[in-house]
Design an enzyme around this catalytic site. Structure first.
Site, PDB file in Angstrom:
ATOM      1  N   HIS A 102      -6.192   2.642   1.444  1.00  0.00           N
ATOM      2  CA  HIS A 102      -5.524   3.852   1.927  1.00  0.00           C
ATOM      3  C   HIS A 102      -6.230   4.483   3.132  1.00  0.00           C
ATOM      4  CE1 HIS A 102      -3.270   3.339  -1.602  1.00  0.00           C
ATOM      5  NE2 HIS A 102      -3.905   4.144  -2.416  1.00  0.00           N
ATOM      6  N   ASP A 120       0.893  -1.154   0.000  1.00  0.00           N
ATOM      7  CA  ASP A 120       0.000   0.000   0.000  1.00  0.00           C
ATOM      8  C   ASP A 120       0.930   1.202   0.000  1.00  0.00           C
ATOM      9  OD1 ASP A 120      -1.655   2.128   0.480  1.00  0.00           O
ATOM     10  OD2 ASP A 120      -2.916   1.093   1.928  1.00  0.00           O
ATOM     11  N   HIS A 121       1.131   1.818  -1.181  1.00  0.00           N
ATOM     12  CA  HIS A 121       2.205   2.812  -1.282  1.00  0.00           C
ATOM     13  C   HIS A 121       1.984   4.008  -0.363  1.00  0.00           C
ATOM     14  CE1 HIS A 121      -0.678   4.560  -4.201  1.00  0.00           C
ATOM     15  NE2 HIS A 121      -0.105   5.703  -3.891  1.00  0.00           N
TER      16      HIS A 121
END
Length: 510
Positions: free
Chosen positions: A264, A201-202
């Site tokens: 996110h 999950d960047h």
């Protein structure tokens, strides 16, 4: 399957923070290497890591794709992608070192011969580059292809090694609902050990997201008021000013809620709401985040506390833009939402009665991601109504992008002879406080994969708990035959404003 300890310098003092940890000899095998994510983010991140001296001489990058480039053509493509997207200055010396370990394997995912060639390439790199059996598989591919790639890795014995380690990196989305997430987790767990699975999950790799933990637990002044005695509500916003571009094929089957809220925004909520972990190792952090996600509830009345909408034609960035249904590749009558907002309640003693409002959307007023902790009004104000008519609620705003930093909003007296109190802001900006620029999120995450350092990666329990929160919302929206709309360049649909108004609140204007 065996693992090895990370590469350690025996002459280095572990308490010396001046030198960063450097990955040991290894290879990164990238599936989907010709896609946008690889070209714009992953390859530049690999180059920047090498340029910062964080990759070893014994590092290799292997591309696997349908096109038959050949090693030389592939290396030229990688070079161009690295040059176009690099954050650090270009260095021919660094590139030549990287290029020595670049390989390309052509083939379809169901082509056994191609997988045999990949196995041969890995063995060759162990011998020529000294990668030592350490290989990470990066699945930068559509989610529907995960099962076939993982099963081929198993079939050809590439997940097992008598020396070194094997790891797999999976890009979000992790499934499209709870059932598919559970199935994907089962398939991956059948091939790779739990500690060898890295779900990217960047957003969790961004410096400012990690700063939430430092902000909360390294300072003594905020934690005493971080509860329902003082906090009125929390707003978490991820707004984009762009449309879907060329991603219609992906986006129309996913929608805004699955694309952003499930991963996110719920991860950000967990970091804001979690209790202090006993330490900052991976298992302690995950445990506290899981407690929050396990006790988070979607709204009891979906019709009152959720909103979904699509953008219409309008103005964005001074240009006339199309509506969602007019974008290339979007089917007529599509019901995919480009805006989603939901209220989530966390049933813990600390947060009982404090709603968390999560929203995301395309073609909104500006690009911004922020977390706003909005505080209750002072219980008693010895001022007249006129004195405080322009005073809002105190708020602590953590900006994740684009202008990373923290803003504290509070009331102050306007200079003059009368008692007039107005909102003012106190700002901390990363760019102004620190000389060193923040690394790209993918730099941190790729390095953590190669080091085997897992704190920033959600485990399968977190993924499944997040789907349990979002699934009922998606199911409710499916029953609704209509979808709200909003003009491009605005801040969302009337239904989202009405959702907040029912609680006596309004959305912040970021």
């Amino acid at each position: 399957m065996t693992g090895t300890t990370p590469h350690v310098n025996p002459l280095r003092d572990p308490s010396d923070r001046r030198l960063p940890r450097i990955a040991g000899p290894c290879s990164l095998i990238m599936f989907g290497v010709t896609g946008d994510l690889a070209k714009k983010k992953l390859i530049p991140a690999v180059y920047d890591l090498a340029n910062r001296g964080l990759l070893p001489p014994g590092f290799a990058l292997v591309g696997f794709a349908r096109q038959d480039f050949g090693d030389n053509t592939f290396a030229k493509m990688i070079r161009q992608a690295a040059k176009d997207g690099a954050r650090t200055p270009w260095s021919e010396t660094v590139w030549k070192q990287l290029a020595a370990g670049i390989r390309f394997v052509p083939g379809e995912f169901d082509d056994d011969d191609a997988w045999e060639r990949l196995a041969d390439t890995m063995a060759e790199l162990d011998e020529q580059q000294g990668t030592g059996g350490n290989h990470a598989f990066y699945l930068s591919i559509p989610p529907g292809l995960f099962p076939v790639v993982v099963s081929q890795i198993k079939k050809h014995g590439l997940a097992e090694s008598t020396q070194g380690w094997r790891r797999v990196v999976i890009e979000k989305p992790f499934g499209h609902d709870l059932a598919s997430a559970e199935e994907l987790n089962r398939i991956v767990a059948d091939v790779f050990a739990r500690e060898s699975v890295f779900r990217i999950d960047h957003y969790l790799g961004k410096e400012t997201v990690q700063n939430i933990l430092a902000f909360r637990f390294a300072n003594g002044m905020f934690e005493p008021i971080w509860n329902n005695h003082y906090v009125d509500h929390v707003q978490i916003t991820m707004a984009e000013d762009i449309g879907i571009g060329s991603r219609a094929g992906y986006y129309d089957g996913i929608g805004a809620a699955r694309d952003v809220i499930q991963n996110h925004l719920l991860q950000l909520m967990a970091l804001i709401a979690m209790e202090e972990p006993v330490s900052f190792n991976a298992s302690s952090l995950r445990l506290e985040k899981q407690k929050i996600l396990a006790n988070a509830r979607p709204p009891a009345r979906m019709d009152l506390h959720t909103a979904q909408a699509q953008y219409l034609a309008g103005w964005a960035g001074g240009e006339k833009v199309r509506g969602y249904l007019e974008e290339d590749g979007v089917p007529d009558g599509s019901r995919a939402e480009t805006y989603a907002a939901i209220r989530v309640d966390v049933s813990t003693r600390r947060w009982a009665g404090v709603p968390f409002y999560l929203r995301t959307g395309k073609r909104l007023g500006r690009r911004v991601t922020e977390v706003a902790v909005v505080f209750k009004r002072a219980p008693h104000q010895p001022f007249s109504k006129n004195d405080v008519e322009e005073l809002g609620q105190n708020a602590l705003v953590m900006r994740i992008q684009p202008d990373e930093g923290v803003t504290l909003r509070f009331g102050a007296k306007v200079p003059g002879t009368t008692m007039e109190i107005r909102d003012v802001n106190m700002d901390f900006a990363y760019g102004g406080a620190f000389v060193e620029s923040s690394p790209e999120a993918y730099e941190r995450l790729i390095l953590d994969v190669l080091l085997g350092d897992p704190p920033l990666f959600p485990q399968h329990e977190e993924v499944e708990l997040a789907w349990k929160i979002l699934d009922p919302v998606i199911q409710h929206w499916r029953k609704d035959k209509t979808i709200d709309t909003y003009a491009s360049g605005t801040w969302g649909p009337p239904s989202a404003d009405a959702m907040m108004a029912r609680d006596g609140r309004t959305w912040r204007r970021p």
